[in-house]
Design a protein around this motif. Structure first.
Motif, PDB file in Angstrom:
ATOM      1  N   GLY A   1      27.929  71.536 -22.972  1.00 48.68           N
ATOM      2  CA  GLY A   1      27.700  72.879 -23.498  1.00 48.68           C
ATOM      3  C   GLY A   1      28.660  73.243 -24.619  1.00 48.68           C
ATOM      4  O   GLY A   1      29.448  72.411 -25.098  1.00 48.68           O
ATOM      5  N   ASP A   2      28.604  74.497 -25.013  1.00 49.95           N
ATOM      6  CA  ASP A   2      29.386  74.986 -26.152  1.00 49.95           C
ATOM      7  C   ASP A   2      30.892  74.899 -25.928  1.00 49.95           C
ATOM      8  O   ASP A   2      31.640  74.598 -26.853  1.00 49.95           O
ATOM      9  N   ASP A   3      31.347  75.183 -24.700  1.00 49.42           N
ATOM     10  CA  ASP A   3      32.792  75.140 -24.436  1.00 49.42           C
ATOM     11  C   ASP A   3      33.356  73.742 -24.639  1.00 49.42           C
ATOM     12  O   ASP A   3      34.386  73.554 -25.289  1.00 49.42           O
ATOM     13  N   MET A   4      32.682  72.755 -24.067  1.00 52.45           N
ATOM     14  CA  MET A   4      33.158  71.379 -24.228  1.00 52.45           C
ATOM     15  C   MET A   4      33.002  70.930 -25.681  1.00 52.45           C
ATOM     16  O   MET A   4      33.847  70.210 -26.201  1.00 52.45           O
ATOM     17  N   ALA A   5      31.940  71.350 -26.345  1.00 49.73           N
ATOM     18  CA  ALA A   5      31.734  70.998 -27.756  1.00 49.73           C
ATOM     19  C   ALA A   5      32.876  71.532 -28.613  1.00 49.73           C
ATOM     20  O   ALA A   5      33.357  70.846 -29.525  1.00 49.73           O
ATOM     21  N   ALA A   6      33.334  72.761 -28.325  1.00 43.25           N
ATOM     22  CA  ALA A   6      34.446  73.340 -29.084  1.00 43.25           C
ATOM     23  C   ALA A   6      35.738  72.562 -28.815  1.00 43.25           C
ATOM     24  O   ALA A   6      36.500  72.279 -29.739  1.00 43.25           O
ATOM     25  N   ARG A   7      35.986  72.200 -27.548  1.00 44.51           N
ATOM     26  CA  ARG A   7      37.160  71.384 -27.213  1.00 44.51           C
ATOM     27  C   ARG A   7      37.090  70.030 -27.905  1.00 44.51           C
ATOM     28  O   ARG A   7      38.084  69.522 -28.436  1.00 44.51           O
ATOM     29  N   ASP A   8      35.902  69.452 -27.888  1.00 43.71           N
ATOM     30  CA  ASP A   8      35.682  68.147 -28.507  1.00 43.71           C
ATOM     31  C   ASP A   8      35.963  68.210 -30.011  1.00 43.71           C
ATOM     32  O   ASP A   8      36.631  67.343 -30.575  1.00 43.71           O
ATOM     33  N   LEU A   9      35.495  69.245 -30.649  1.00 49.27           N
ATOM     34  CA  LEU A   9      35.716  69.412 -32.094  1.00 49.27           C
ATOM     35  C   LEU A   9      37.202  69.572 -32.416  1.00 49.27           C
ATOM     36  O   LEU A   9      37.713  68.954 -33.360  1.00 49.27           O
ATOM     37  N   ARG A  10      37.905  70.374 -31.627  1.00 55.32           N
ATOM     38  CA  ARG A  10      39.348  70.561 -31.844  1.00 55.32           C
ATOM     39  C   ARG A  10      40.109  69.255 -31.655  1.00 55.32           C
ATOM     40  O   ARG A  10      41.086  68.989 -32.357  1.00 55.32           O
ATOM     41  N   ALA A  11      39.662  68.428 -30.717  1.00 54.95           N
ATOM     42  CA  ALA A  11      40.335  67.153 -30.460  1.00 54.95           C
ATOM     43  C   ALA A  11      40.001  66.109 -31.521  1.00 54.95           C
ATOM     44  O   ALA A  11      40.848  65.314 -31.928  1.00 54.95           O
ATOM     45  N   THR A  12      38.766  66.114 -31.990  1.00 54.63           N
ATOM     46  CA  THR A  12      38.277  65.071 -32.898  1.00 54.63           C
ATOM     47  C   THR A  12      38.649  65.321 -34.358  1.00 54.63           C
ATOM     48  O   THR A  12      38.890  64.370 -35.099  1.00 54.63           O
ATOM     49  N   ASP A  13      38.711  66.563 -34.788  1.00 58.14           N
ATOM     50  CA  ASP A  13      38.982  66.868 -36.199  1.00 58.14           C
ATOM     51  C   ASP A  13      40.234  66.186 -36.764  1.00 58.14           C
ATOM     52  O   ASP A  13      40.157  65.564 -37.833  1.00 58.14           O
ATOM     53  N   PRO A  14      41.394  66.268 -36.109  1.00 54.29           N
ATOM     54  CA  PRO A  14      42.578  65.619 -36.690  1.00 54.29           C
ATOM     55  C   PRO A  14      42.417  64.099 -36.816  1.00 54.29           C
ATOM     56  O   PRO A  14      42.899  63.493 -37.770  1.00 54.29           O
ATOM     57  N   VAL A  15      41.698  63.504 -35.878  1.00 52.49           N
ATOM     58  CA  VAL A  15      41.477  62.054 -35.925  1.00 52.49           C
ATOM     59  C   VAL A  15      40.528  61.718 -37.069  1.00 52.49           C
ATOM     60  O   VAL A  15      40.746  60.758 -37.818  1.00 52.49           O
ATOM     61  N   TYR A  16      39.483  62.513 -37.224  1.00 46.96           N
ATOM     62  CA  TYR A  16      38.534  62.300 -38.319  1.00 46.96           C
ATOM     63  C   TYR A  16      39.255  62.321 -39.671  1.00 46.96           C
ATOM     64  O   TYR A  16      39.080  61.421 -40.490  1.00 46.96           O
ATOM     65  N   TYR A  17      40.073  63.340 -39.889  1.00 44.97           N
ATOM     66  CA  TYR A  17      40.741  63.461 -41.185  1.00 44.97           C
ATOM     67  C   TYR A  17      41.794  62.371 -41.396  1.00 44.97           C
ATOM     68  O   TYR A  17      42.027  61.942 -42.529  1.00 44.97           O
ATOM     69  N   ALA A  18      42.390  61.879 -40.327  1.00 42.27           N
ATOM     70  CA  ALA A  18      43.311  60.743 -40.458  1.00 42.27           C
ATOM     71  C   ALA A  18      42.548  59.478 -40.847  1.00 42.27           C
ATOM     72  O   ALA A  18      43.014  58.687 -41.671  1.00 42.27           O
TER      73      ALA A  18
END
Length: 179
Positions: free
Chosen positions: A69-86
């Protein structure tokens, strides 16, 4: 009508002992060597292909659509963004994509990480890539020896009562599973 070389030009050629038929190839020798070298480099053995996405270890599944759901998707995005940009700093942004997976919380995360490490670092010779995920998550990544491909895992720490969490793969590898 054909023009004849002047008598002085004939004498110079006669003195040098090199006919005009021999001079032309000697003058083109550096160019021929350069062209041969370029052709060899372009037609040489291709580099080892990077392979495909490693097989998923036990406890990891690939849903047909996003399984949370949306809550896990938001957590996932916060966790994944720094890795993506690295990773964007390391590899071609246009080739980098995400692949959402599901991780069973009963599975030992170290075993999952080790399974991917055995395939990528062990079998393929990839280098470990230090990555920092966002809050309440872990990450592990690898970079191919030629620096062209990357594979990274970003997993969420399970919250109370969660039996499955998001495990996001960021990679440049083709989707066909190897092994």
């Amino acid at each position: 009508m054909r023009s004849r070389p002047s008598p002085s030009a004939q004498r110079r050629r006669a003195r040098s002992g090199i006919s005009s038929a021999v001079r032309l190839p000697v003058a083109w020798l550096p160019t021929a060597v350069l062209v041969a070298g370029l052709m060899t480099a372009c037609t040489g053995a291709p580099s080892e292909p990077p392979g495909a996405v490693p097989a998923m270890p036990d406890g990891v599944t690939a849903p047909e659509e996003y399984a949370f759901g949306d809550d896990m998707a938001a957590r996932d995005l916060r966790a994944t963004d720094p890795v993506y940009y690295a990773l964007v700093d390391q590899v071609d942004r246009d080739r980098l994509r995400t692949r959402p997976l599901v991780l069973d919380t009963a599975v030992d995360v170290a075993a999952v990480r080790d399974a991917y490490d055995d395939e990528l670092a062990g079998a393929r010779g990839w280098d470990a890539l230090p990555l920092q995920p966002g809050d309440d998550a872990w990450a592990q990544g690898w970079l191919s020896p030629d620096g062209e491909d990357a594979f990274a895992l970003v997993g969420l720490e399970p919250g109370p009562g969660e039996t499955h969490v998001s495990l996001t793969v960021l990679t440049t590898l083709p989707d066909e599973v190897s092994g």
